[in-house]
Each structure stands twice: as structure tokens, then as C-alpha cells.
Design a protein around this motif. Sequence first.
Motif, PDB file in Angstrom:
ATOM      1  N   UNK A   1     -15.577  -4.076   8.103  1.00 20.32           N
ATOM      2  CA  UNK A   1     -16.967  -4.343   7.716  1.00 20.32           C
ATOM      3  C   UNK A   1     -17.148  -4.288   6.200  1.00 20.32           C
ATOM      4  N   UNK A   2     -16.462  -3.348   5.553  1.00 22.85           N
ATOM      5  CA  UNK A   2     -16.584  -3.234   4.094  1.00 22.85           C
ATOM      6  C   UNK A   2     -16.047  -4.481   3.400  1.00 22.85           C
ATOM      7  N   UNK A   3     -15.021  -5.074   3.978  1.00 26.59           N
ATOM      8  CA  UNK A   3     -14.459  -6.305   3.408  1.00 26.59           C
ATOM      9  C   UNK A   3     -15.380  -7.500   3.670  1.00 26.59           C
ATOM     10  N   UNK A   4     -16.041  -7.498   4.819  1.00 25.20           N
ATOM     11  CA  UNK A   4     -17.059  -8.526   5.083  1.00 25.20           C
ATOM     12  C   UNK A   4     -18.173  -8.430   4.050  1.00 25.20           C
ATOM     13  N   UNK A   5     -18.571  -7.184   3.753  1.00 22.00           N
ATOM     14  CA  UNK A   5     -19.632  -6.963   2.775  1.00 22.00           C
ATOM     15  C   UNK A   5     -19.237  -7.464   1.383  1.00 22.00           C
ATOM     16  N   UNK A   6     -17.932  -7.493   1.115  1.00 19.55           N
ATOM     17  CA  UNK A   6     -17.439  -8.005  -0.165  1.00 19.55           C
ATOM     18  C   UNK A   6     -17.309  -9.529  -0.171  1.00 19.55           C
ATOM     19  N   UNK A   7     -17.610 -10.136   0.968  1.00 18.29           N
ATOM     20  CA  UNK A   7     -17.553 -11.591   1.050  1.00 18.29           C
ATOM     21  C   UNK A   7     -16.234 -12.155   1.531  1.00 18.29           C
ATOM     22  N   UNK A   8     -15.369 -11.294   2.051  1.00 17.94           N
ATOM     23  CA  UNK A   8     -14.057 -11.752   2.509  1.00 17.94           C
ATOM     24  C   UNK A   8     -14.168 -12.460   3.860  1.00 17.94           C
ATOM     25  N   UNK A   9     -13.326 -13.467   4.063  1.00 18.72           N
ATOM     26  CA  UNK A   9     -13.227 -14.187   5.317  1.00 18.72           C
ATOM     27  C   UNK A   9     -12.228 -13.471   6.236  1.00 18.72           C
ATOM     28  N   UNK A  10     -12.287 -13.758   7.556  1.00 17.19           N
ATOM     29  CA  UNK A  10     -11.366 -13.090   8.490  1.00 17.19           C
ATOM     30  C   UNK A  10      -9.892 -13.217   8.097  1.00 17.19           C
ATOM     31  N   UNK A  11      -9.481 -14.400   7.612  1.00 14.61           N
ATOM     32  CA  UNK A  11      -8.087 -14.572   7.207  1.00 14.61           C
ATOM     33  C   UNK A  11      -7.721 -13.673   6.042  1.00 14.61           C
ATOM     34  N   UNK A  12      -8.633 -13.541   5.080  1.00  9.41           N
ATOM     35  CA  UNK A  12      -8.387 -12.669   3.926  1.00  9.41           C
ATOM     36  C   UNK A  12      -8.347 -11.208   4.358  1.00  9.41           C
ATOM     37  N   UNK A  13      -9.250 -10.853   5.274  1.00 11.76           N
ATOM     38  CA  UNK A  13      -9.294  -9.475   5.767  1.00 11.76           C
ATOM     39  C   UNK A  13      -7.991  -9.130   6.486  1.00 11.76           C
TER      40      UNK A  13
ATOM     41  N   UNK B   1      -5.009 -10.280   5.938  1.00 10.87           N
ATOM     42  CA  UNK B   1      -3.945 -10.034   4.962  1.00 10.87           C
ATOM     43  C   UNK B   1      -4.118  -8.680   4.288  1.00 10.87           C
ATOM     44  N   UNK B   2      -5.360  -8.364   3.907  1.00 12.08           N
ATOM     45  CA  UNK B   2      -5.614  -7.101   3.208  1.00 12.08           C
ATOM     46  C   UNK B   2      -5.378  -5.890   4.121  1.00 12.08           C
ATOM     47  N   UNK B   3      -5.702  -6.028   5.408  1.00 15.09           N
ATOM     48  CA  UNK B   3      -5.538  -4.921   6.346  1.00 15.09           C
ATOM     49  C   UNK B   3      -4.168  -4.948   7.023  1.00 15.09           C
ATOM     50  N   UNK B   4      -3.406  -6.055   6.779  1.00 11.78           N
ATOM     51  CA  UNK B   4      -2.073  -6.217   7.357  1.00 11.78           C
ATOM     52  C   UNK B   4      -2.108  -6.193   8.882  1.00 11.78           C
ATOM     53  N   UNK B   5      -3.049  -6.957   9.424  1.00 11.06           N
ATOM     54  CA  UNK B   5      -3.170  -7.112  10.869  1.00 11.06           C
ATOM     55  C   UNK B   5      -3.407  -8.588  11.163  1.00 11.06           C
ATOM     56  N   UNK B   6      -3.385  -8.963  12.420  1.00  9.18           N
ATOM     57  CA  UNK B   6      -3.574 -10.362  12.776  1.00  9.18           C
ATOM     58  C   UNK B   6      -5.042 -10.766  12.724  1.00  9.18           C
ATOM     59  N   UNK B   7      -5.274 -12.072  12.671  1.00  7.83           N
ATOM     60  CA  UNK B   7      -6.650 -12.584  12.682  1.00  7.83           C
ATOM     61  C   UNK B   7      -7.382 -12.140  13.945  1.00  7.83           C
ATOM     62  N   UNK B   8      -6.685 -12.181  15.077  1.00  9.24           N
ATOM     63  CA  UNK B   8      -7.328 -11.791  16.337  1.00  9.24           C
ATOM     64  C   UNK B   8      -7.741 -10.327  16.320  1.00  9.24           C
TER      65      UNK B   8
ATOM     66  N   UNK C   1     -11.992  -6.137  15.814  1.00 12.65           N
ATOM     67  CA  UNK C   1     -12.652  -5.038  15.100  1.00 12.65           C
ATOM     68  C   UNK C   1     -14.095  -5.399  14.759  1.00 12.65           C
ATOM     69  N   UNK C   2     -14.289  -6.603  14.230  1.00 14.87           N
ATOM     70  CA  UNK C   2     -15.624  -7.020  13.791  1.00 14.87           C
ATOM     71  C   UNK C   2     -16.567  -7.217  14.971  1.00 14.87           C
ATOM     72  N   UNK C   3     -16.062  -7.792  16.037  1.00 16.77           N
ATOM     73  CA  UNK C   3     -16.906  -7.991  17.223  1.00 16.77           C
ATOM     74  C   UNK C   3     -17.292  -6.657  17.852  1.00 16.77           C
ATOM     75  N   UNK C   4     -16.355  -5.725  17.864  1.00 18.06           N
ATOM     76  CA  UNK C   4     -16.639  -4.400  18.410  1.00 18.06           C
ATOM     77  C   UNK C   4     -17.697  -3.682  17.565  1.00 18.06           C
ATOM     78  N   UNK C   5     -17.527  -3.747  16.240  1.00 16.42           N
ATOM     79  CA  UNK C   5     -18.496  -3.111  15.338  1.00 16.42           C
ATOM     80  C   UNK C   5     -19.865  -3.764  15.468  1.00 16.42           C
TER      81      UNK C   5
END
Length: 217
Positions: free
Chosen positions: A164-176, A178-185, A190-194
Amino acid sequence: MGLVCRGYNLYSVLYICPSFVGFNLSAPFMVQPRCRGWTDRQKIQSLLATDPMVRAMSRTVLPMDWATLRRKSARQTGIHFLPGENGAPRQGLTIPVRGPSNSVWGLFIATSNESEICWAARRHELTIELAHVAHYVHKRACDIHGEGQTIDLSTITRREIEALSLVAEGKKPGEIAKLMRISNDTVKAHLDSARDKLHALNRVHAAAKALRAGLIS
């Protein structure tokens, strides 16, 4: 709102909330009944956006009677009062409402064409009753915008907060991803659950609600 006008013998009523996601003082969420006094929506929005009284009311919890404010602001400029018929002063009452979090606030405005003497005779009782109406209207608006449900912040995980903090920074799922080192799915999960836990309309709304709740900064 029309029933409120007729029931309390008012000229007009208006509810605005500039603090919902996607709204601001220049273009607030507005419940504008089709009744006398609110025929020019754009003009009203312009007055509200530039009126220092509106900003002052956003920081208080006390109702403000226009007659009292007119006397206090006699030496000030910039404070607007919607004029009555033939330009005569209109009586009015502005009631600030808050909740469910302190950052979600709105204003309930009621006006009357009564003389100041007649207005003063019923102002106290009217303020008490309209305060209940104002809070009911605000609660209904919050429910509609997903702000009124009870949220258990403890159920939101650390990884969901990070996403969520990365969404708030304007990051897209693909960028998130890479930054979190997890898959797009996994990011989407995570975002849908939150979003579900925060009763948000979408991911951006979820990030905004997380920010207001102090989960992210």
C-alpha cells in the motif's frame, strides 16, 4: 434534505464533504437538494473554495451562527455569506461534522430568511436538532463512500502495508513486484486483501485510507 427544509421551516440546506477520496474544497462531494437557494452549483463551489470560514470550520467541532460570525468578522474581508432576497443578509448555521476518522470532515449548512430577532428566538433549539441531522447525513455519506465501516487494522499484514505504501508513492503493480521481490500475482493478492480489509473502493482508495489511519506515512 427537502424534508429537513420543510420540517424546520428553512430556506435551504446543503451538505459538503471535501475530504472523501477524489474530492477537495474546489470540488467537494455535495448533497444539493433541488430547492430554493442552491441554483448555481458552480458559484457555490467557488465561494466555498475561497471562503476562510470554511477552512476555519474544518478545524473546529462547534456550530457557527452566521449572525454571530458577521459581527465578529466586521473588520475582516473575504468571508462569504450567501445573500438573501434582494441582497439582504440571510440567517445561517454551519455545523462541522467528523468521523469515522478525524481526517474525514464535512459541513452541514442551513439558511433561513427570518429576521435576526426571529432567528435568535429559535437558534439554540434549532442548532441542537440540526446537529443530529448533520451527523446522520454525514454518517450516511461515509457509508456510501466506504468510510463508515468498522476496520480492524490489526488484520492488515506487514507485506500488505508495504504494498500500500508503494501504491501511495504512485508505483504500478509491476514496479511493486520488483521492489518487494515477489510476483505480480502476489502483489495483486496483497493489494486486493488490503482493499477488502479497509472496505475501499479500489487500490488507490485503500492506500488513502491506510494513510489516514496512520498505517503508512
